[in-house]
Design an enzyme around this catalytic site. Structure first.
Site, PDB file in Angstrom:
ATOM      1  CE  LYS A  27      -1.925  -1.162   3.847  1.00  0.00           C
ATOM      2  NZ  LYS A  27      -1.384  -2.478   4.181  1.00  0.00           N
ATOM      3  NE  ARG A  70      -4.578  -1.315   9.711  1.00  0.00           N
ATOM      4  CZ  ARG A  70      -3.354  -0.649   9.046  1.00  0.00           C
ATOM      5  NH1 ARG A  70      -3.839   0.469   8.616  1.00  0.00           N
ATOM      6  NH2 ARG A  70      -2.410  -1.367   8.744  1.00  0.00           N
ATOM      7  NE  ARG A 102       7.691  -2.777   6.396  1.00  0.00           N
ATOM      8  CZ  ARG A 102       6.444  -2.419   6.439  1.00  0.00           C
ATOM      9  NH1 ARG A 102       5.645  -1.821   5.435  1.00  0.00           N
ATOM     10  NH2 ARG A 102       5.745  -3.063   7.524  1.00  0.00           N
ATOM     11  NE  ARG A 115       6.176  -0.537  10.081  1.00  0.00           N
ATOM     12  CZ  ARG A 115       5.076  -0.458   9.153  1.00  0.00           C
ATOM     13  NH1 ARG A 115       5.041   0.172   7.999  1.00  0.00           N
ATOM     14  NH2 ARG A 115       3.892  -0.889   9.899  1.00  0.00           N
ATOM     15  NE  ARG A 135       1.760  -5.100  11.055  1.00  0.00           N
ATOM     16  CZ  ARG A 135       3.001  -4.647  10.159  1.00  0.00           C
ATOM     17  NH1 ARG A 135       4.137  -5.070  10.566  1.00  0.00           N
ATOM     18  NH2 ARG A 135       2.805  -3.912   9.187  1.00  0.00           N
TER      19      ARG A 135
HETATM   20  P1  AP5 Z   1       4.930  -1.642   1.997  1.00  0.00           P
HETATM   21  O1  AP5 Z   1       4.502  -0.787   0.777  1.00  0.00           O
HETATM   22  O2  AP5 Z   1       5.712  -0.900   3.007  1.00  0.00           O
HETATM   23  O3  AP5 Z   1       3.591  -2.237   2.396  1.00  0.00           O
HETATM   24  P2  AP5 Z   1       2.251  -1.727   3.264  1.00  0.00           P
HETATM   25  O4  AP5 Z   1       1.060  -2.640   2.595  1.00  0.00           O
HETATM   26  O5  AP5 Z   1       2.304  -0.217   3.358  1.00  0.00           O
HETATM   27  O6  AP5 Z   1       2.521  -2.453   4.535  1.00  0.00           O
HETATM   28  P3  AP5 Z   1       2.553  -1.714   6.055  1.00  0.00           P
HETATM   29  O7  AP5 Z   1       3.284  -2.648   6.913  1.00  0.00           O
HETATM   30  O8  AP5 Z   1       2.884  -0.414   6.132  1.00  0.00           O
HETATM   31  O9  AP5 Z   1       0.912  -2.020   6.395  1.00  0.00           O
HETATM   32  P4  AP5 Z   1       0.186  -1.984   7.542  1.00  0.00           P
HETATM   33  O10 AP5 Z   1      -1.214  -2.094   7.109  1.00  0.00           O
HETATM   34  O11 AP5 Z   1       0.413  -3.165   8.669  1.00  0.00           O
HETATM   35  O12 AP5 Z   1       0.881  -0.827   8.321  1.00  0.00           O
HETATM   36  P5  AP5 Z   1       0.758   0.635   8.838  1.00  0.00           P
HETATM   37  O13 AP5 Z   1       1.683   1.618   8.575  1.00  0.00           O
HETATM   38  O14 AP5 Z   1      -0.725   0.994   8.006  1.00  0.00           O
HETATM   39  O15 AP5 Z   1       5.417  -2.689   1.484  1.00  0.00           O
HETATM   40  C1  AP5 Z   1       6.158  -3.925   2.118  1.00  0.00           C
HETATM   41  C2  AP5 Z   1       7.531  -4.160   1.794  1.00  0.00           C
HETATM   42  O16 AP5 Z   1       7.224  -5.072   0.609  1.00  0.00           O
HETATM   43  C3  AP5 Z   1       8.384  -3.140   1.360  1.00  0.00           C
HETATM   44  O17 AP5 Z   1       9.667  -3.693   1.983  1.00  0.00           O
HETATM   45  C4  AP5 Z   1       8.269  -3.062  -0.040  1.00  0.00           C
HETATM   46  O18 AP5 Z   1       9.662  -2.500  -0.516  1.00  0.00           O
HETATM   47  C5  AP5 Z   1       8.140  -4.444  -0.617  1.00  0.00           C
HETATM   48  N1  AP5 Z   1       7.257  -4.493  -1.620  1.00  0.00           N
HETATM   49  C6  AP5 Z   1       6.334  -3.714  -2.082  1.00  0.00           C
HETATM   50  N2  AP5 Z   1       5.593  -3.949  -3.219  1.00  0.00           N
HETATM   51  C7  AP5 Z   1       6.311  -5.020  -3.685  1.00  0.00           C
HETATM   52  C8  AP5 Z   1       6.095  -5.881  -4.622  1.00  0.00           C
HETATM   53  N3  AP5 Z   1       5.182  -5.578  -5.774  1.00  0.00           N
HETATM   54  N4  AP5 Z   1       7.084  -6.787  -4.847  1.00  0.00           N
HETATM   55  C9  AP5 Z   1       8.106  -7.185  -4.067  1.00  0.00           C
HETATM   56  N5  AP5 Z   1       8.229  -6.242  -2.824  1.00  0.00           N
HETATM   57  C10 AP5 Z   1       7.316  -5.356  -2.856  1.00  0.00           C
HETATM   58  O19 AP5 Z   1      -0.027   0.733  10.021  1.00  0.00           O
HETATM   59  C11 AP5 Z   1       0.758   0.175  11.273  1.00  0.00           C
HETATM   60  C12 AP5 Z   1      -0.077   0.004  12.537  1.00  0.00           C
HETATM   61  O20 AP5 Z   1      -0.650   1.293  12.958  1.00  0.00           O
HETATM   62  C13 AP5 Z   1      -1.448  -1.166  12.425  1.00  0.00           C
HETATM   63  O21 AP5 Z   1      -0.816  -2.307  12.682  1.00  0.00           O
HETATM   64  C14 AP5 Z   1      -2.084  -0.356  13.665  1.00  0.00           C
HETATM   65  O22 AP5 Z   1      -1.647  -0.832  14.637  1.00  0.00           O
HETATM   66  C15 AP5 Z   1      -1.923   1.207  13.428  1.00  0.00           C
HETATM   67  N6  AP5 Z   1      -2.806   1.643  12.410  1.00  0.00           N
HETATM   68  C16 AP5 Z   1      -2.779   2.380  11.399  1.00  0.00           C
HETATM   69  N7  AP5 Z   1      -3.779   2.911  10.638  1.00  0.00           N
HETATM   70  C17 AP5 Z   1      -4.840   2.428  11.742  1.00  0.00           C
HETATM   71  C18 AP5 Z   1      -6.084   2.416  11.232  1.00  0.00           C
HETATM   72  N8  AP5 Z   1      -6.782   3.092  10.486  1.00  0.00           N
HETATM   73  N9  AP5 Z   1      -6.708   2.003  12.629  1.00  0.00           N
HETATM   74  C19 AP5 Z   1      -6.337   1.418  13.398  1.00  0.00           C
HETATM   75  N10 AP5 Z   1      -4.907   1.124  13.478  1.00  0.00           N
HETATM   76  C20 AP5 Z   1      -4.342   1.669  12.580  1.00  0.00           C
HETATM   77 MG    MG Z   2       2.498   1.229   5.020  1.00  0.00          MG
END
Ligand code: AP5
Ligand code: MG
Length: 214
Positions: A13, A88, A127, A160, A171
Site C-alpha cells: 500500500k 481499517r 523491509r 520497523r 497483524r
Molecule cells: P509496503 O509498501 O511497506 O507495504 P504496506 O502495505 O504499506 O505495509 P504496512 O506494513 O505499512 O501495512 P500495515 O497496514 O500493516 O501498516 P501501517 O503502517 O498502515 O511494502 C512492504 C515491503 O514489501 C516493502 O519492503 C516494499 O519495498 C516491498 N514491496 C512492496 N511492493 C512489492 C512488490 N510488488 N514486490 C516485491 N516487494 C514489494 O499501520 C501500522 C500500524 O498502525 C497498524 O498495525 C495499527 O496498529 C496502526 N494503524 C494504522 N492505521 C490504523 C487505522 N486506520 N486504524 C487502527 N490502527 C491503525
Molecule cells: Mg505502509
C-alpha cells in the site's frame, strides 16, 4: 479523486501510494505514518498508539477517526487524496462515508492490493524504512543504492518495530478479522478494484493506473 488503498500488511500500500499520489498530484495520507511520526516526537497520541502497534493490534477507532476526518478537511485535499491504511474497520469506513456524504463526496476507487499471506512474511522481513523521511525499501525487491542509507535524504534505515515475524503474524490475523470485510463493503458500493499485488512494483503501479483511467 478520492482513493483508498486496501490490502494486508505488507501488500505494498505504502509503496504504491507514494507513486500514485505523486503521479496525480494529490496527498498521500497514511495513518500508520501519522502514528509513527507521533511516536518519534513522543506525543501523547504516539505513546497511546505505540502500545497497540507493538502488539500488532489496531489502534482504537476513537483515536483514528477524528484525526483522519480533520486531515481530509485541510486545503491540500481539495483535489482529492489517497488514503493508505484507513479505513481499517467497518466503523471507520462508515465514519468516512458520513464525513464524505456531508460534502457530497464519496470514495471513488477502493484499490485492493491482493497478496496471499505466504508472500507477506518475506516482504516484511526484508523491509527497511528511513528513520528521517519514512521512505520504504526492500533489501531484495527495492534496494537502496548504498546499503543502509536512504536514497532520498541519506537518513539511516531501520527495521520497523512491528515487523518482527510474530508481530507480523498477529497483524495478518487482525487484518483477516477486522479489515478484510471492507472488500465486500466497497464491492457493495461499486467502488472496489482488485489488482494482483504479487507482481513486481512497477507492474502493480501499471495495474492501478489502468484502474484510475477507467
Ligand atoms: P509496503 O509498501 O511497506 O507495504 P504496506 O502495505 O504499506 O505495509 P504496512 O506494513 O505499512 O501495512 P500495515 O497496514 O500493516 O501498516 P501501517 O503502517 O498502515 O511494502 C512492504 C515491503 O514489501 C516493502 O519492503 C516494499 O519495498 C516491498 N514491496 C512492496 N511492493 C512489492 C512488490 N510488488 N514486490 C516485491 N516487494 C514489494 O499501520 C501500522 C500500524 O498502525 C497498524 O498495525 C495499527 O496498529 C496502526 N494503524 C494504522 N492505521 C490504523 C487505522 N486506520 N486504524 C487502527 N490502527 C491503525
Ligand atoms: Mg505502509
Amino acid at each position: 479523486m478520492i482513493i483508498i488503498a486496501l490490502g494486508a500488511p505488507g501488500a505494498g500500500k505504502g509503496t504504491q501510494a507514494k507513486v500514485i499520489s505523486e503521479n496525480h498530484g494529490i496527498p498521500h495520507i497514511s495513518t500508520g505514518d501519522i502514528f509513527r511520526a507521533n511516536i518519534k516526537n513522543q506525543t501523547e497520541l504516539g505513546m497511546k498508539a505505540k502500545a497497540y502497534m507493538d502488539q500488532g493490534l489496531l489502534v482504537p477507532d476513537e483515536l483514528v477517526v477524528d484525526l483522519l476526518v480533520d486531515r481530509i478537511k485541510q486545503a491540500d485535499c481539495v483535489k482529492g487524496y489517497l488514503l493508505d491504511g484507513f479505513p481499517r474497520t467497518i466503523p471507520q469506513a462508515e465514519a468516512l462515508d458520513r464525513a464524505l456524504n456531508n460534502r457530497g463526496d464519496k470514495v471513488e476507487y477502493a484499490i485492493n492490493i491482493d497478496v496471499p499471506d505466504e508472500f507477506i512474511v518475506t516482504r516484511m522481513g526484508g523491509r527497511r524504512a528511513c528513520v528521517t523521511c519514512g521512505a520504504t525499501y526492500h533489501v531484495e525487491f527495492s534496494p537502496t543504492k548504498v546499503e543502509g542509507i536512504c536514497d532520498k535524504c541519506q537518513g539511516s534505515l531501520i527495521v520497523r518495530d512491528d515487523d518482527k515475524p510474530e508481530t507480523v503474524m498477529k497483524r495478518l490475523e487482525i487484518y483477516h478479522e477486522q479489515t478484510q470485510p471492507l472488500i465486500d463493503y466497497y464491492a457493495a458500493q461499486g467502488a472496489l478494484y482488485t489488482v494482483d499485488g504479487t507482481k513486481d512494483i512497477a507492474d502493480v503501479t501499471a495495474q492501478i493506473e489502468a484502474v484510475l483511467s477507467k
